[in-house]
Design an enzyme around this catalytic site. Sequence first.
Site, mmCIF file in Angstrom:
data_model
loop_
_atom_site.group_PDB
_atom_site.id
_atom_site.type_symbol
_atom_site.label_atom_id
_atom_site.label_comp_id
_atom_site.label_asym_id
_atom_site.label_seq_id
_atom_site.Cartn_x
_atom_site.Cartn_y
_atom_site.Cartn_z
ATOM 1 N N TYR A 165 0.847 -1.200 0.000
ATOM 2 C CA TYR A 165 0.000 0.000 0.000
ATOM 3 C C TYR A 165 0.881 1.247 0.000
ATOM 4 O O TYR A 165 0.681 2.178 -0.785
ATOM 5 C CB TYR A 165 -0.891 -0.044 1.225
ATOM 6 C CG TYR A 165 -1.722 1.184 1.476
ATOM 7 C CD1 TYR A 165 -2.783 1.525 0.637
ATOM 8 C CD2 TYR A 165 -1.476 2.004 2.575
ATOM 9 C CE1 TYR A 165 -3.553 2.647 0.888
ATOM 10 C CE2 TYR A 165 -2.251 3.120 2.832
ATOM 11 C CZ TYR A 165 -3.285 3.439 1.990
ATOM 12 O OH TYR A 165 -4.052 4.551 2.239
ATOM 13 N N ASN A 194 -4.008 9.367 10.357
ATOM 14 C CA ASN A 194 -4.965 8.745 11.283
ATOM 15 C C ASN A 194 -6.160 9.626 11.643
ATOM 16 O O ASN A 194 -6.312 10.043 12.782
ATOM 17 C CB ASN A 194 -4.231 8.235 12.532
ATOM 18 C CG ASN A 194 -3.352 7.033 12.190
ATOM 19 O OD1 ASN A 194 -2.238 7.198 11.681
ATOM 20 N ND2 ASN A 194 -3.844 5.840 12.430
ATOM 21 N N LYS A 230 -7.169 -5.823 21.915
ATOM 22 C CA LYS A 230 -5.908 -6.501 21.599
ATOM 23 C C LYS A 230 -4.846 -5.496 21.180
ATOM 24 O O LYS A 230 -5.055 -4.741 20.225
ATOM 25 C CB LYS A 230 -6.139 -7.507 20.478
ATOM 26 C CG LYS A 230 -7.061 -8.639 20.892
ATOM 27 C CD LYS A 230 -7.246 -9.625 19.767
ATOM 28 C CE LYS A 230 -8.164 -10.759 20.224
ATOM 29 N NZ LYS A 230 -8.696 -11.536 19.117
ATOM 30 N N VAL A 232 -1.590 -5.061 19.386
ATOM 31 C CA VAL A 232 -0.735 -5.797 18.468
ATOM 32 C C VAL A 232 0.732 -5.564 18.862
ATOM 33 O O VAL A 232 1.169 -4.407 18.990
ATOM 34 C CB VAL A 232 -1.002 -5.353 17.009
ATOM 35 C CG1 VAL A 232 0.014 -5.976 16.062
ATOM 36 C CG2 VAL A 232 -2.424 -5.732 16.604
ATOM 37 N N ASP A 318 4.946 -3.117 11.072
ATOM 38 C CA ASP A 318 4.236 -1.907 11.482
ATOM 39 C C ASP A 318 5.058 -0.649 11.214
ATOM 40 O O ASP A 318 6.291 -0.689 11.162
ATOM 41 C CB ASP A 318 3.913 -2.003 12.978
ATOM 42 C CG ASP A 318 2.689 -1.188 13.356
ATOM 43 O OD1 ASP A 318 2.175 -0.452 12.496
ATOM 44 O OD2 ASP A 318 2.255 -1.296 14.513
HETATM 45 C C1 UGA Z 1 -3.912 2.748 8.493
HETATM 46 C C2 UGA Z 1 -3.615 2.903 7.020
HETATM 47 O O1 UGA Z 1 -2.749 1.943 6.567
HETATM 48 C C3 UGA Z 1 -3.088 4.259 6.723
HETATM 49 O O2 UGA Z 1 -2.869 4.449 5.349
HETATM 50 C C4 UGA Z 1 -4.057 5.258 7.140
HETATM 51 O O3 UGA Z 1 -3.546 6.535 6.874
HETATM 52 C C5 UGA Z 1 -4.297 5.093 8.607
HETATM 53 O O4 UGA Z 1 -4.760 3.784 8.891
HETATM 54 C C6 UGA Z 1 -5.308 6.090 9.051
HETATM 55 O O5 UGA Z 1 -6.296 5.758 9.676
HETATM 56 O O6 UGA Z 1 -5.085 7.251 8.734
HETATM 57 P P1 UGA Z 1 -2.547 2.272 10.755
HETATM 58 O O7 UGA Z 1 -2.395 3.500 11.589
HETATM 59 O O8 UGA Z 1 -1.439 1.281 10.890
HETATM 60 O O9 UGA Z 1 -2.683 2.726 9.227
HETATM 61 O O10 UGA Z 1 -3.937 1.545 11.032
HETATM 62 P P2 UGA Z 1 -4.708 0.991 12.303
HETATM 63 O O11 UGA Z 1 -5.402 -0.229 11.829
HETATM 64 O O12 UGA Z 1 -5.558 2.058 12.882
HETATM 65 O O13 UGA Z 1 -3.551 0.544 13.328
HETATM 66 C C7 UGA Z 1 -2.936 1.437 14.200
HETATM 67 C C8 UGA Z 1 -2.075 0.692 15.165
HETATM 68 O O14 UGA Z 1 -2.915 -0.051 16.044
HETATM 69 C C9 UGA Z 1 -1.121 -0.345 14.564
HETATM 70 O O15 UGA Z 1 0.065 -0.351 15.312
HETATM 71 C C10 UGA Z 1 -1.839 -1.673 14.761
HETATM 72 O O16 UGA Z 1 -0.957 -2.767 14.856
HETATM 73 C C11 UGA Z 1 -2.529 -1.426 16.084
HETATM 74 N N1 UGA Z 1 -3.768 -2.199 16.362
HETATM 75 C C12 UGA Z 1 -4.784 -2.256 15.466
HETATM 76 C C13 UGA Z 1 -3.906 -2.816 17.602
HETATM 77 O O17 UGA Z 1 -2.987 -2.801 18.449
HETATM 78 N N2 UGA Z 1 -5.074 -3.469 17.895
HETATM 79 C C14 UGA Z 1 -6.115 -3.528 17.022
HETATM 80 O O18 UGA Z 1 -7.157 -4.138 17.377
HETATM 81 C C15 UGA Z 1 -5.969 -2.909 15.771
#
Ligand code: UGA
Length: 389
Positions: A165, A194, A230, A232, A318
């Site tokens: 992505y 975010n 959870k 991660v 991540d």
């Molecule tokens: C995602 C997209 O990949 C980005 O392009 C986008 O810009 C971004 O969301 C956004 O919302 O703006 P990310 O921040 O990694 O990126 O997405 P999340 O799924 O919100 O994860 C955030 C963090 O939380 C990560 O470290 C993930 O491992 C963690 N996480 C997620 C948990 O610890 N528990 C969960 O249940 C879900």
Amino acid sequence: MRICLLGCAGFIGSHLVEWLLNNSDAEITGTDIDDQKVRHLLGHPRLTYLHSDIRSEVEVTDRLIAECDVLVDLIAVASPTLYVRNPLEVFELDFMENIKIIEKCSAMGKRLIQFSTCEIYGRTWLSLVPDELMTPEARSQADVTMRESQTNMIVGPIEKSRWIYSVSKQLLERVIHAHGQDRGLDYAAIRPFNFVGPRIDFLPSERNNDDSPRVVAHFMNALLYGTDMKLVDGGQALRCYTYIDDAVECIGRITLDTTGRTSRQAFNIGNPENECSVEELAHTMLRIYKEKFWDGQTVLPRIISVPGAEFYGEGYEDCDRRVPDVSKARELIGWEPKWSLDALLTETMGAFVADFKARNATLAAQAVLTASSAGGSDSTNPQPGAATL
Ligand code: UGA
């Protein structure tokens, strides 16, 4: 101004359409494959909504680009689960389909507002420096702020398909930049950090599919259904959460800009003041839930740690940290994000709770109807009034 939004009924698109209707006199045309998130706006005299899929209805997209002054391209999947489980689908939609739109805007001389992502920056340089090469003090003072025109982009190996992505969007931005340089394309690339707000994502307990939402919806699901929150890999990743109203204020101003100031620029849009780890996010959401929404009886979630490979799949890696430099948006369009983390979470969680209650009320009413009609159709046991239901 005639503005066309492709993919107008997603989370960001639905808020942007609303902002544009409320803050300009532009004529808006929006397309999507599901109108649920813009249903409350349908019927507005300056909004035309078309059910259209850019993958199959090429002539419709061509006509809309030809007819508009500004094209906003929101077509993308942006869920880390899909990057790992369906990387080819991510590439095909987020790059291959988008590139066609860019080429058309370039050929037709249209201004393009292209949605990119903060994820193009990948990991911070600091995450690559081994502990033994840096003192903890130097580490804590290191500058990892992401700057649009200076910061290098760092991603992991090919086998870690999470990065497909990031690099699809990065190449898209590079091609757009080249169109700007060689063929005069007028564009602004938007890098969201975010965004959070009402309508962000679905609750996994209410949907039976392969996809999985972003973290705030996962945690909300745990709070409402009493499942585990959870973390991660321990939840140490850092993010800067940004309220959707702040975000669309910035994107809306860029979209309406006719001064040329925002032309051929990429913009970080995020709130650097709202940085927190995912673990802190879980505790903050639990606290707000207890203070404002909990009935004092339902089971509250446990906060546990799970490995990334188990939660997402083997190809997961991540982004360690993402802090936006937003001085360009501040200087060029006078934008400043206003919503604090507590305020934006409270507002977003309130919307989830309201939807949850409305859904449960509907399900309860349906259950009564079903029970009543089942009783009514049973001629051996007629229920009073059942026929009228
Ligand atoms: C995602 C997209 O990949 C980005 O392009 C986008 O810009 C971004 O969301 C956004 O919302 O703006 P990310 O921040 O990694 O990126 O997405 P999340 O799924 O919100 O994860 C955030 C963090 O939380 C990560 O470290 C993930 O491992 C963690 N996480 C997620 C948990 O610890 N528990 C969960 O249940 C879900």
